[in-house]
Design a protein around this motif. Structure first.
Motif, PDB file in Angstrom:
ATOM      1  N   ARG A   1      -3.399  -5.489   7.169  1.00 34.37           N
ATOM      2  CA  ARG A   1      -4.524  -5.645   8.103  1.00 34.37           C
ATOM      3  C   ARG A   1      -5.837  -5.325   7.412  1.00 34.37           C
ATOM      4  O   ARG A   1      -6.865  -5.966   7.684  1.00 34.37           O
ATOM      5  N   GLN A   2      -5.819  -4.363   6.522  1.00 35.33           N
ATOM      6  CA  GLN A   2      -7.032  -3.974   5.802  1.00 35.33           C
ATOM      7  C   GLN A   2      -7.438  -5.022   4.780  1.00 35.33           C
ATOM      8  O   GLN A   2      -8.630  -5.220   4.527  1.00 35.33           O
ATOM      9  N   TYR A   3      -6.440  -5.707   4.186  1.00 40.70           N
ATOM     10  CA  TYR A   3      -6.715  -6.727   3.157  1.00 40.70           C
ATOM     11  C   TYR A   3      -6.091  -8.046   3.598  1.00 40.70           C
ATOM     12  O   TYR A   3      -5.019  -8.448   3.099  1.00 40.70           O
ATOM     13  N   PRO A   4      -6.718  -8.756   4.488  1.00 32.43           N
ATOM     14  CA  PRO A   4      -6.114  -9.975   5.056  1.00 32.43           C
ATOM     15  C   PRO A   4      -5.955 -11.115   4.055  1.00 32.43           C
ATOM     16  O   PRO A   4      -5.214 -12.060   4.331  1.00 32.43           O
TER      17      PRO A   4
ATOM     18  N   VAL B   1      -1.428  -0.048  -5.133  1.00 32.82           N
ATOM     19  CA  VAL B   1      -0.920   1.188  -5.729  1.00 32.82           C
ATOM     20  C   VAL B   1      -1.734   2.391  -5.243  1.00 32.82           C
ATOM     21  O   VAL B   1      -1.180   3.433  -4.880  1.00 32.82           O
ATOM     22  N   ASP B   2      -3.060   2.246  -5.217  1.00 31.07           N
ATOM     23  CA  ASP B   2      -3.906   3.336  -4.729  1.00 31.07           C
ATOM     24  C   ASP B   2      -3.610   3.640  -3.260  1.00 31.07           C
ATOM     25  O   ASP B   2      -3.560   4.803  -2.851  1.00 31.07           O
ATOM     26  N   TYR B   3      -3.432   2.597  -2.477  1.00 34.65           N
ATOM     27  CA  TYR B   3      -3.134   2.772  -1.053  1.00 34.65           C
ATOM     28  C   TYR B   3      -1.800   3.503  -0.871  1.00 34.65           C
ATOM     29  O   TYR B   3      -1.686   4.432  -0.052  1.00 34.65           O
ATOM     30  N   LEU B   4      -0.783   3.099  -1.622  1.00 32.28           N
ATOM     31  CA  LEU B   4       0.528   3.734  -1.483  1.00 32.28           C
ATOM     32  C   LEU B   4       0.495   5.190  -1.929  1.00 32.28           C
ATOM     33  O   LEU B   4       1.191   6.044  -1.353  1.00 32.28           O
TER      34      LEU B   4
ATOM     35  N   PRO C   1       6.728  -0.088   6.923  1.00 25.94           N
ATOM     36  CA  PRO C   1       5.703   0.435   7.838  1.00 25.94           C
ATOM     37  C   PRO C   1       4.370   0.715   7.140  1.00 25.94           C
ATOM     38  O   PRO C   1       3.306   0.564   7.754  1.00 25.94           O
ATOM     39  N   ALA C   2       4.427   1.092   5.858  1.00 33.94           N
ATOM     40  CA  ALA C   2       3.186   1.358   5.127  1.00 33.94           C
ATOM     41  C   ALA C   2       2.390   0.083   4.887  1.00 33.94           C
ATOM     42  O   ALA C   2       1.150   0.101   4.866  1.00 33.94           O
ATOM     43  N   LEU C   3       3.093  -1.035   4.700  1.00 37.31           N
ATOM     44  CA  LEU C   3       2.420  -2.286   4.350  1.00 37.31           C
ATOM     45  C   LEU C   3       1.680  -2.912   5.530  1.00 37.31           C
ATOM     46  O   LEU C   3       0.725  -3.667   5.319  1.00 37.31           O
ATOM     47  N   ALA C   4       2.105  -2.609   6.748  1.00 33.80           N
ATOM     48  CA  ALA C   4       1.459  -3.235   7.910  1.00 33.80           C
ATOM     49  C   ALA C   4      -0.034  -2.929   7.972  1.00 33.80           C
ATOM     50  O   ALA C   4      -0.860  -3.859   8.037  1.00 33.80           O
TER      51      ALA C   4
END
Length: 297
Positions: free
Chosen positions: A116-119, A285-288, A109-112
């Motif tokens: 979208r942010q980094y296509p 990594v920063d996003y997670l 769910p986190a990757l979705a």
């Protein structure tokens, strides 16, 4: 043939343990892959692979060369990517491994929204409860829940993650509420087989780590399965809070022995210490790290 191209073929064949699959991975034929490896071995003056009719395996020298090739190729790709994409968002493939339960419940769910942010980024996710070697498997990133474990890897703690004891109110009414972790040896317990300690459940008393031997009617290799059985009143579970949290919030499970929970447990991102992090891996990594701050604690 360019040395970099030969190194890429070598890394692909080593990762796949096959000239055919390695060549297919980078879009060349088996014959061409074999020819490029032979040229590389001639230039280096050593044998990189032991070859039989059925298998291809790295020699000791080949393994040492592989461990140096992969980070060099990553850095080369990073330089090219930085030059080509100075005014673009990061792109390329990120190869990630994570435990099955955490991967299904939290990471996917986190990757979705990330994708979208980094296509321009593609994530190849390998969910397994077997810790994989990042170097041997050609992986960029591993997510671990608990402790980092592998001292050869760089580790970044994304968030704390409590390991909690929990049981359904119905179980506690029927079997009584245990007064301390030592009492768990006399209760029905639901085993998460991912724990290295197995049926020796750890806890702490004033910082002193202790263990209690438990047993019960059910064991599974995902924490949610153990939590589901706990909700059904079949026993007590020791599980990461990410799995039990929603059930606790709904009143389906109660937390036990909160003062005895282990300290220092968390969610970690691991990557090879000798590998330069590409822009795409760094932004993931920063996003997670940001995403995991909102997990139940």
């Amino acid at each position: 043939m360019d040395k970099i191209d030969c190194m890429r073929v070598f890394v692909a064949v080593a990762a796949e343990q096959s000239f055919t699959q390695g060549g297919r991975r980078i879009g060349i034929s088996n014959k061409q892959a074999s020819k490029m490896i032979q040229r590389l071995e001639q230039e280096l003056g050593c044998q990189l692979f032991n070859r039989t009719t059925r298998s291809v395996a790295l020699t000791d020298i080949g393994r040492a060369y592989y461990e140096r090739c992969q980070p060099l190729l990553d850095q080369f790709d990073e330089v090219e990517e930085a030059v080509k994409n100075r005014h673009r968002t990061p792109g390329g493939v990120i190869r990630v491994t994570a435990p099955t339960g955490f991967g299904e419940q939290i990471l996917t769910p986190a990757l979705a929204p990330f994708l979208r942010q980094y296509p321009e980024i593609q994530v190849n996710l390998n969910l397994t409860n077997v810790p994989l070697s990042l170097v041997d498997e050609g992986l960029d990133l591993a997510i671990r829940v608990g402790s980092p474990g592998d001292s050869t890897m760089m580790a970044r703690k994304l968030a704390p993650m409590r390991l909690v004891f929990c049981a359904a109110p119905s179980y506690l009414v029927e079997h009584g509420r245990p007064q301390s972790p030592e009492d768990l040896g006399r209760h029905k317990c639901l085993i998460d087989s991912n724990f290295h300690s197995g049926n020796l459940w750890p806890y702490q008393v004033n910082g002193d780590i202790r263990r209690v031997r438990v047993s019960g009617p059910f064991a599974a290799n995902t924490p949610k399965a153990a939590c589901d059985m706990a909700v059904a009143g079949l026993g007590i579970s020791l599980t990461p809070l990410y799995a039990a949290g929603p059930m606790v919030a709904r009143g389906e499970l109660e937390l036990l022995f909160e003062e005895n929970e282990l300290e220092g447990v968390g969610v970690y991102a691991l990557y090879p210490h000798n590998r330069h992090l590409s822009a795409r891996v760094r932004v993931l990594v920063d996003y997670l790290a940001d995403y995991c701050r909102d997990l139940p604690q």
